[in-house]
Motif scaffolding. Structure first.
Motif, PDB file in Angstrom:
ATOM      1  N   TRP A 162       0.839  -1.190   0.000  1.00 39.52           N
ATOM      2  CA  TRP A 162       0.000   0.000   0.000  1.00 39.52           C
ATOM      3  C   TRP A 162       0.881   1.251   0.000  1.00 39.52           C
ATOM      4  O   TRP A 162       1.894   1.286   0.702  1.00 39.52           O
ATOM      5  N   PRO A 163       0.512   2.275  -0.750  1.00 37.73           N
ATOM      6  CA  PRO A 163       1.270   3.536  -0.682  1.00 37.73           C
ATOM      7  C   PRO A 163       1.216   4.100   0.734  1.00 37.73           C
ATOM      8  O   PRO A 163       0.141   4.293   1.288  1.00 37.73           O
ATOM      9  N   GLY A 164       2.371   4.316   1.315  1.00 32.58           N
ATOM     10  CA  GLY A 164       2.413   4.851   2.669  1.00 32.58           C
ATOM     11  C   GLY A 164       2.269   3.809   3.753  1.00 32.58           C
ATOM     12  O   GLY A 164       2.242   4.149   4.938  1.00 32.58           O
ATOM     13  N   GLY A 165       2.152   2.529   3.392  1.00 35.43           N
ATOM     14  CA  GLY A 165       2.033   1.478   4.401  1.00 35.43           C
ATOM     15  C   GLY A 165       0.753   1.612   5.210  1.00 35.43           C
ATOM     16  O   GLY A 165      -0.340   1.768   4.653  1.00 35.43           O
ATOM     17  N   ASP A 166       0.880   1.582   6.544  1.00 32.57           N
ATOM     18  CA  ASP A 166      -0.290   1.677   7.422  1.00 32.57           C
ATOM     19  C   ASP A 166      -1.012   3.010   7.290  1.00 32.57           C
ATOM     20  O   ASP A 166      -2.175   3.133   7.692  1.00 32.57           O
ATOM     21  N   ALA A 167      -0.339   4.006   6.728  1.00 32.60           N
ATOM     22  CA  ALA A 167      -0.979   5.311   6.540  1.00 32.60           C
ATOM     23  C   ALA A 167      -2.121   5.234   5.530  1.00 32.60           C
ATOM     24  O   ALA A 167      -2.929   6.168   5.434  1.00 32.60           O
ATOM     25  N   ALA A 168      -2.208   4.124   4.783  1.00 30.60           N
ATOM     26  CA  ALA A 168      -3.307   3.965   3.827  1.00 30.60           C
ATOM     27  C   ALA A 168      -4.619   3.623   4.527  1.00 30.60           C
ATOM     28  O   ALA A 168      -5.696   3.783   3.938  1.00 30.60           O
ATOM     29  N   ILE A 169      -4.550   3.164   5.775  1.00 27.50           N
ATOM     30  CA  ILE A 169      -5.764   2.755   6.486  1.00 27.50           C
ATOM     31  C   ILE A 169      -6.748   3.911   6.656  1.00 27.50           C
ATOM     32  O   ILE A 169      -7.946   3.746   6.381  1.00 27.50           O
ATOM     33  N   PRO A 170      -6.311   5.104   7.111  1.00 26.65           N
ATOM     34  CA  PRO A 170      -7.270   6.219   7.193  1.00 26.65           C
ATOM     35  C   PRO A 170      -7.908   6.553   5.852  1.00 26.65           C
ATOM     36  O   PRO A 170      -9.093   6.916   5.794  1.00 26.65           O
ATOM     37  N   GLY A 171      -7.137   6.421   4.769  1.00 24.65           N
ATOM     38  CA  GLY A 171      -7.699   6.674   3.448  1.00 24.65           C
ATOM     39  C   GLY A 171      -8.807   5.691   3.106  1.00 24.65           C
ATOM     40  O   GLY A 171      -9.847   6.071   2.548  1.00 24.65           O
ATOM     41  N   LEU A 172      -8.594   4.416   3.448  1.00 23.14           N
ATOM     42  CA  LEU A 172      -9.629   3.413   3.217  1.00 23.14           C
ATOM     43  C   LEU A 172     -10.862   3.690   4.078  1.00 23.14           C
ATOM     44  O   LEU A 172     -12.000   3.522   3.625  1.00 23.14           O
ATOM     45  N   LEU A 173     -10.626   4.099   5.321  1.00 22.60           N
ATOM     46  CA  LEU A 173     -11.751   4.450   6.199  1.00 22.60           C
ATOM     47  C   LEU A 173     -12.594   5.564   5.586  1.00 22.60           C
ATOM     48  O   LEU A 173     -13.828   5.492   5.567  1.00 22.60           O
ATOM     49  N   ILE A 174     -11.924   6.584   5.095  1.00 24.71           N
ATOM     50  CA  ILE A 174     -12.635   7.713   4.481  1.00 24.71           C
ATOM     51  C   ILE A 174     -13.398   7.254   3.244  1.00 24.71           C
ATOM     52  O   ILE A 174     -14.549   7.656   3.013  1.00 24.71           O
ATOM     53  N   LEU A 175     -12.771   6.387   2.446  1.00 25.71           N
ATOM     54  CA  LEU A 175     -13.418   5.896   1.230  1.00 25.71           C
ATOM     55  C   LEU A 175     -14.695   5.123   1.554  1.00 25.71           C
ATOM     56  O   LEU A 175     -15.757   5.367   0.955  1.00 25.71           O
ATOM     57  N   TYR A 176     -14.611   4.194   2.511  1.00 26.15           N
ATOM     58  CA  TYR A 176     -15.797   3.414   2.877  1.00 26.15           C
ATOM     59  C   TYR A 176     -16.860   4.296   3.530  1.00 26.15           C
ATOM     60  O   TYR A 176     -18.061   4.125   3.283  1.00 26.15           O
ATOM     61  N   ALA A 177     -16.426   5.241   4.375  1.00 22.40           N
ATOM     62  CA  ALA A 177     -17.390   6.134   5.026  1.00 22.40           C
ATOM     63  C   ALA A 177     -18.097   7.015   4.005  1.00 22.40           C
ATOM     64  O   ALA A 177     -19.321   7.227   4.081  1.00 22.40           O
TER      65      ALA A 177
END
Length: 241
Positions: A205-220
């Motif tokens: 993932w781009p940015g490693g674990d930093a991609a998790i907030p991006g996924l959260l925003i996408l699903y939200a």
């Protein structure tokens, strides 16, 4: 002394990131499905994790984590998307009814006797996978610096502290209406499931674990969009041209 402090801080911070993911899953499942089966599942996960760590020891760093991430991620994504869909439909139908108290129309998902194996399984998987991640961090930082004892203490401390903070908030979580809570947990499980499944395929993932907030925003954002569309459909409204 400087080396000990560096290992202590680095291991704690890295382990805390994984512990946050672990506690988030356990609290979300417990608040949605019920605490008894969830906590038993989490305890079972810690038991299995302890056996694996004791048996493998430092050789744990040689265990391939990719396939496990793929399997656990796919399973979490399967459950998460189901709750995601149900949460969208329920919030669209009822809005935020029950904020500040329990919605009388909402009932717990699990009302039968015995064990809720869905809750048990989700908590078990979350603890085992994230616990293994913490174990890898501990072994990597500890063995590499010849400070394994310090790394172990730091890793365990991270889990205990994050867990204590998380469970101190569980009463607040219980006040969230079940329909909204189900949507939130669906977003969380779908996010972690997507993240781990893709990592399990060997894709970074781009940015490693930093991609998790991006996924959260996408699903939200996706949930908010579908809720708006569903409510407009129910009210007979059409999107503006």
């Amino acid at each position: 002394m400087t080396g000990v402090v560096a290992v202590l801080i680095t291991t704690f911070l890295a382990s805390a990131v994984e512990a946050i993911e672990m506690v988030t899953i356990v609290i979300g499942v417990g608040a949605t499905r019920g605490w008894r089966s969830t906590l038993i599942g989490a305890a079972s996960g810690f038991g299995v994790l302890a056996v694996v760590v004791v048996v493998l020891g430092a050789a744990l760093s040689q265990v391939p984590i990719g396939p496990l991430r793929l399997i656990v991620g796919a399973l979490l994504l399967t459950f998460g998307l189901q709750w995601f869909r149900k949460g969208i439909m329920r919030v669209a139908a009822r809005g935020l009814a029950g904020i500040g108290g329990q919605d009388p129309h909402e009932v717990a998902e699990w009302t039968g006797p015995g064990m809720d194996w869905t809750a048990w399984f989700l908590a078990f998987k979350g603890v085992v996978l994230e616990g293994l991640e913490v174990a890898f961090i501990v072994v990597t930082f500890g063995a590499g610096s010849n400070q394994l004892g310090t790394a172990v203490v730091s890793g365990i401390g991270a889990i205990v502290i994050v867990g204590a903070v998380g469970f101190s908030l569980h009463q607040t979580v219980r006040r969230i209406p079940r329909s909204l809570l189900q949507l939130i947990v669906g977003v969380l499980l779908s996010t972690f499931g997507s993240f781990w499944a893709i990592e399990g395929l060997g894709i970074e993932w781009p940015g490693g674990d930093a991609a998790i907030p991006g996924l959260l925003i996408l699903y939200a954002a996706t949930a908010a969009t579908y809720i708006t569309l569903e409510r407009n459909r129910a009210l007979g409204l059409r999107p503006a041209a």
